[in-house]
Design an enzyme around this catalytic site. Structure first.
Site, short mmCIF file in Angstrom:
data_model
loop_
_atom_site.label_atom_id
_atom_site.label_comp_id
_atom_site.label_asym_id
_atom_site.label_seq_id
_atom_site.Cartn_x
_atom_site.Cartn_y
_atom_site.Cartn_z
N SER A 155 -1.03 0.40 10.21
CA SER A 155 -1.02 1.80 9.78
C SER A 155 -2.02 2.02 8.65
O SER A 155 -3.20 1.79 8.82
CB SER A 155 0.40 2.22 9.41
OG SER A 155 0.46 3.60 9.19
N ASP B 283 -5.51 8.52 9.46
CA ASP B 283 -5.41 7.12 9.02
C ASP B 283 -5.87 6.19 10.15
O ASP B 283 -6.17 6.65 11.26
CB ASP B 283 -4.01 6.81 8.51
CG ASP B 283 -2.94 6.83 9.60
OD1 ASP B 283 -3.20 7.39 10.68
OD2 ASP B 283 -1.84 6.30 9.36
N ASP C 45 -4.63 4.16 12.39
CA ASP C 45 -4.04 4.23 13.73
C ASP C 45 -3.80 5.67 14.18
O ASP C 45 -3.16 5.91 15.20
CB ASP C 45 -2.76 3.39 13.83
CG ASP C 45 -1.68 3.84 12.86
OD1 ASP C 45 -1.98 4.63 11.95
OD2 ASP C 45 -0.52 3.38 13.00
N ASP D 230 -2.00 8.24 13.41
CA ASP D 230 -0.72 8.92 13.59
C ASP D 230 -0.40 9.83 12.40
O ASP D 230 0.56 10.59 12.45
CB ASP D 230 0.42 7.94 13.86
CG ASP D 230 0.66 6.94 12.74
OD1 ASP D 230 -0.11 6.93 11.75
OD2 ASP D 230 1.62 6.14 12.84
#
Length: 560
Positions: free
Chosen positions: A142, A299, A301, A303
């Protein structure tokens, strides 16, 4: 015990040659060996997350193989398609770990659908559902710093694994030797045999169509003339975000050049988190230079998405996740009512630590607002319940204060791509009627009161960190505070007591104070941190800020 495990790794013929120099360098240094080998990375509903390196307490191909063998053992009991979807982001070794995951699954007779190139969390959730998979794996850490990587595991609904499934996988992992216990197959062999297949173009297009179908005012952006600065923070958002924004008619987009290409070292933002000003600094400078209406960043990833909006004086203001969540909820409700596309008995869902202002906005529009535990899987769980009742269209929006948003049921995790699209559409709409996101936020505050939400994090690093955090939480329960900074505690909600909260057990304490302010104390599920959340409400920002400061000062000594 940990010394023996270290010696075993040191003597092994390791395929990953990057690990040997590290193992040699810590010879004779007990503390370093202990840190890497005294424990194993825990596998939970969020999967694995840890520092890259050698050892059982690090992210490396052996820990990934072990986790995947545990996942494979569970999948083999599930019937169904015996298929797992895989995606990965730009982090160091994410592509390597993704291919290793595919090889272990294929060696276990499980079919794999893997993306050809990095794609974000929502794409993984979508592919898991699209191919009717038993599970999905997203290789990412993340928004953690570059030295981290991780492994998120998903269930067949495209939502992160349930507690029950994660517990079974964890038990399986415990019985597997980390160095030699996983079945493996070379990635190329898996491709040649057909056990491993790439995600097809049709799946990509279906994802983009599903996202665009969540537009509130289709066609609006084509004539709005919105000027945008965007940063994928060297992550996986570039391709899907630009594709969707281009399709809806937003073409005046300047991408931050230093943060455009995938790079797991994140050279310009050591902490690639759109919640943090430092990560958005280059984008803000570029927005000022180009006179952009809006700056947004996703960010690694993709999400989560953070934004900065242009003010009347030409400066840019960062908005919080709570503010954007409330703005989007207001925009979606108002727009869908105006256009006649609001479903009967609409539902929005948010986490218990997100702003109560959303409850007020939802009530205003006749929308049921459901509050769930922190973690987007609980929002996904509410969507699943609506789906099981044949009422999935009732879900219109879900959000968490940590910059995660979702509109629609096509995936079951937060989606920065749909978030980016709706934020841009909202900005374009307000611009078209002579207003702005900033002015609409002030309208909301004028209507409902000036809410302020602040989060503070306290880190507890090292092997003893989790023990220290547990001790702090135990003390708060054994000796409950009666007041904070002179504000009496009127109610305590202990989420470890599901019989009182009506939600599954969670290590969260919420204090409601005289006057209406709330204090939340919650250990992070993915990092060695205790987070505190403060919600205050005043006649203006200064009053709300003053109360938050005294409350934060009162809480801090309790967390040491």
């Amino acid at each position: 015990m940990y010394q023996e495990e270290y010696q075993r790794w040191l003597a092994a013929d390791l395929e990953d040659t990057d690990l040997r120099p590290e193992l040699v360098s810590i010879q004779g240094i007990d503390e370093e060996i202990k840190d890497r080998f005294a424990v194993s990375l825990a596998f939970g509903t969020a999967g694995l997350r840890g520092v890259l390196g050698a050892g059982t307490n690090r992210m490396n191909i052996y820990v990934v193989r072990q986790a995947t063998q545990g996942l494979a053992n569970w999948v083999k009991t599930q019937g169904g398609t015996q298929t797992v979807a895989i995606s990965y982001d730009s982090r160091i070794k994410s592509d390597v770990f993704a291919r290793e995951t595919a090889g272990v699954l294929a060696a276990n007779g499980i079919h794999v659908r893997i993306y050809k190139a990095l794609m974000p969390v929502p794409a993984l959730s979508f592919a898991t559902r699209y191919y009717h998979c038993n599970a999905g794996v997203m290789v990412t850490a993340s928004h953690n710093p570059s030295k981290y990587n991780g492994y998120k595991a998903y269930g067949p609904d495209g939502c992160q694994l349930t507690d029950e499934a994660a517990a079974v996988v964890y038990d399986e992992i415990q019985s597997i030797d980390v160095l030699h216990g996983a079945k493996t197959m070379p990635f190329e062999e898996g491709l040649a045999s057909g056990m491993i297949q790439y995600v097809e173009d049709a799946c990509y297009e279906a994802l983009y169509d599903a996202i665009k179908s969540r537009s509130v005012r289709p066609g609006l952006c084509k004539t709005a003339g919105l000027k945008l600065v965007y940063s994928p923070l060297n992550g996986s958002g570039l391709v899907p975000v630009l594709r969707v924004l281009g399709d809806i008619g937003i073409t005046d987009i300047t991408v931050v050049p230093e943060q455009k290409d995938p790079d797991g070292h994140f050279p310009t933002c050591p902490y690639p988190n759109p919640e943090i000003r430092e990560a958005l600094a280059l984008g803000l400078t570029l927005a000022e230079q180009t006179g952009a209406d809006l700056m947004l960043a996703t960010d690694p990833d993709a999400d989560r998405v953070g934004i900065a909006v242009r003010c009347k004086d030409g400066s840019y203001e960062l908005l919080s996740g709570n503010e954007v969540g409330v703005l989007l909820l207001d925009y979606i409700c108002k727009g869908r009512i105006e256009n006649g596309t609001m479903p009967k008995n609409p539902v929005c869902v948010k986490s218990i630590v997100s702003t109560p202002l959303a409850d007020r906005v939802a009530e205003h529009y006749g929308v049921e607002c459901r509050n769930v535990l922190t973690g987007f899987k609980w929002i996904g769980d509410q969507i699943a319940k609506l789906e099981a009742a044949g009422e999935v269209e009732r879900f219109i929006f879900g959000f968490e204060e940590s910059y995660g948003y979702l509109a629609g049921s096509y995936v079951r995790d937060k989606d920065a791509v749909v978030g980016s699209m709706l934020i841009c559409e909202m900005a374009a709409y307000y611009r078209s009627i002579g207003s702005s996101i900033k002015e609409e936020l002030e309208r909301i505050y004028a209507e409902y009161g000036r809410y302020l939400n602040k989060v503070h994090s306290y880190e507890f690093p090292g092997l003893s960190g989790m023990e220290t955090m547990a001790g702090i939480m135990a003390k708060l329960r054994a000796e409950p505070p009666r007041e904070f900074a002179g504000y009496a505690v009127e109610k305590v909600a202990d989420y470890k007591k599901p019989e009182e909260t009506g939600l599954p057990a969670a290590n969260v304490l919420i204090y409601t104070l005289a006057g209406g302010a709330t204090v939340v104390v919650r250990p992070s599920g993915t990092e060695p941190k205790i987070k505190t959340y403060f919600t205050t409400r005043g006649k203006d920002l200064a009053e709300a800020e003053a109360q938050e400061k005294v409350l934060a000062a009162a809480v801090e000594p309790m967390l040491k």
